[in-house]
Design a protein around this motif. Structure first.
Motif, PDB file in Angstrom:
ATOM      1  N   ALA A  36      -5.395   8.134  -2.772  1.00  0.00           N
ATOM      2  CA  ALA A  36      -4.672   6.919  -2.393  1.00  0.00           C
ATOM      3  C   ALA A  36      -5.168   5.796  -3.288  1.00  0.00           C
ATOM      4  CB  ALA A  36      -4.891   6.568  -0.923  1.00  0.00           C
ATOM      5  N   SER A  37      -4.415   4.717  -3.346  1.00  0.00           N
ATOM      6  CA  SER A  37      -4.830   3.591  -4.186  1.00  0.00           C
ATOM      7  C   SER A  37      -4.294   2.285  -3.629  1.00  0.00           C
ATOM      8  CB  SER A  37      -4.342   3.782  -5.627  1.00  0.00           C
ATOM      9  OG  SER A  37      -2.920   3.787  -5.678  1.00  0.00           O
ATOM     10  N   ARG A  38      -4.868   1.207  -4.110  1.00  0.00           N
ATOM     11  CA  ARG A  38      -4.418  -0.138  -3.783  1.00  0.00           C
ATOM     12  C   ARG A  38      -4.454  -0.984  -5.054  1.00  0.00           C
ATOM     13  NH1 ARG A  38      -3.393   2.269   0.072  1.00  0.00           N
ATOM     14  NH2 ARG A  38      -3.616   1.739   2.292  1.00  0.00           N
ATOM     15  N   ARG A  39      -3.446  -1.843  -5.217  1.00  0.00           N
ATOM     16  CA  ARG A  39      -3.445  -2.800  -6.326  1.00  0.00           C
ATOM     17  C   ARG A  39      -3.465  -4.202  -5.745  1.00  0.00           C
ATOM     18  NH1 ARG A  39       0.821  -2.061 -11.009  1.00  0.00           N
ATOM     19  NH2 ARG A  39      -0.680  -0.396 -11.487  1.00  0.00           N
ATOM     20  N   LEU A  40      -4.445  -4.981  -6.148  1.00  0.00           N
ATOM     21  CA  LEU A  40      -4.554  -6.339  -5.641  1.00  0.00           C
ATOM     22  C   LEU A  40      -3.442  -7.209  -6.219  1.00  0.00           C
ATOM     23  CD1 LEU A  40      -8.403  -7.015  -5.878  1.00  0.00           C
ATOM     24  CD2 LEU A  40      -7.094  -6.072  -3.972  1.00  0.00           C
ATOM     25  N   PRO A  41      -2.991  -8.208  -5.467  1.00  0.00           N
ATOM     26  CA  PRO A  41      -1.986  -9.135  -6.005  1.00  0.00           C
ATOM     27  C   PRO A  41      -2.570  -9.929  -7.171  1.00  0.00           C
ATOM     28  CG  PRO A  41      -2.834  -9.918  -3.908  1.00  0.00           C
ATOM     29  CD  PRO A  41      -3.354  -8.527  -4.079  1.00  0.00           C
TER      30      PRO A  41
END
Length: 209
Positions: A36-41
């Motif tokens: 899974a991953s997340r990209r910061l704004p």
């Protein structure tokens, strides 16, 4: 390992009962590999945090706060289960393109354990829970040239790492749940069969929430 690195390529990562995840068990169901991953704004620097887990541990499964393991009657210490039922060794690998120091990478890795806790992990006596983090940012690489002389290292200050911590927690939790949801029932050594998480029953629990 070197062959694996040389053969690495971009694109989706296979999840579930694959590779090192083939022999794993999580919460009494079939474990496996999850990502899974997340990209910061952009307002928070726009960095990405990616997580890969090998889910192999026990506890009382929770999904978004829903006590799935308890509802399905399969969880650590239910009816005084046999010793070692919550044991295992989960591996959590966290990657980011944020330029973090070795100290802040260690802090980022520890947040992976917070994501593990969200899923209901028991962190039992015989459970080996490992997390590591690394950065792909060129500015923090310790190259031979930089080690041989005075060098300038550009890294993110402490005051701006908290959003990355939250991203690591969320992505670790999701990666573990992905591993469970993508794993399939497997019969392995000595004919032992480990059933996959019954997704239809889980979906019914979510709908009834």
């Amino acid at each position: 390992m070197l062959r694996a690195i040389a053969a690495a390529q971009p694109g989706p990562v296979e999840e579930g009962t694959v590779g090192a995840g083939t022999g794993t068990v999580a919460f009494g169901w079939k474990g496996g590999i999850g990502v899974a991953s997340r990209r910061l704004p952009r307002a928070l620097d726009g960095y990405t945090v990616g997580v890969l887990v090998q889910a192999n541990f026990g506890g009382v499964l929770q999904m978004a706060g829903l006590p799935v393991g308890q509802a399905l009657g399969q969880y650590y210490l239910a009816d005084v289960v046999e010793p070692g039922a919550a044991d295992g060794s989960i591996m959590i690998v966290i990657a980011t393109d944020a330029p973090l120091s070795d100290r802040n990478l260690a802090r980022l890795a520890r947040r992976g354990l917070a994501g593990l806790a969200r899923t209901g992990a028991a962190f039992s006596d015989g459970s080996g829970d490992y997390a590591l983090a690394f950065s792909t940012a060129e500015s923090v690489r310790r190259t031979p040239e930089r080690r041989a002389q005075l060098a300038t290292v550009v890294e993110l200050p402490n005051a701006r790492v908290s959003p990355l911590f939250e991203a690591a927690i969320e992505a670790t939790e999701e990666a573990i749940l992905n591993a469970l949801c993508m794993a399939t029932t497997l019969t392995g050594h000595r004919g032992v069969t480990v059933e996959a998480l019954p997704l239809e029953r889980v979906a019914a629990l979510v709908r009834a929430r």
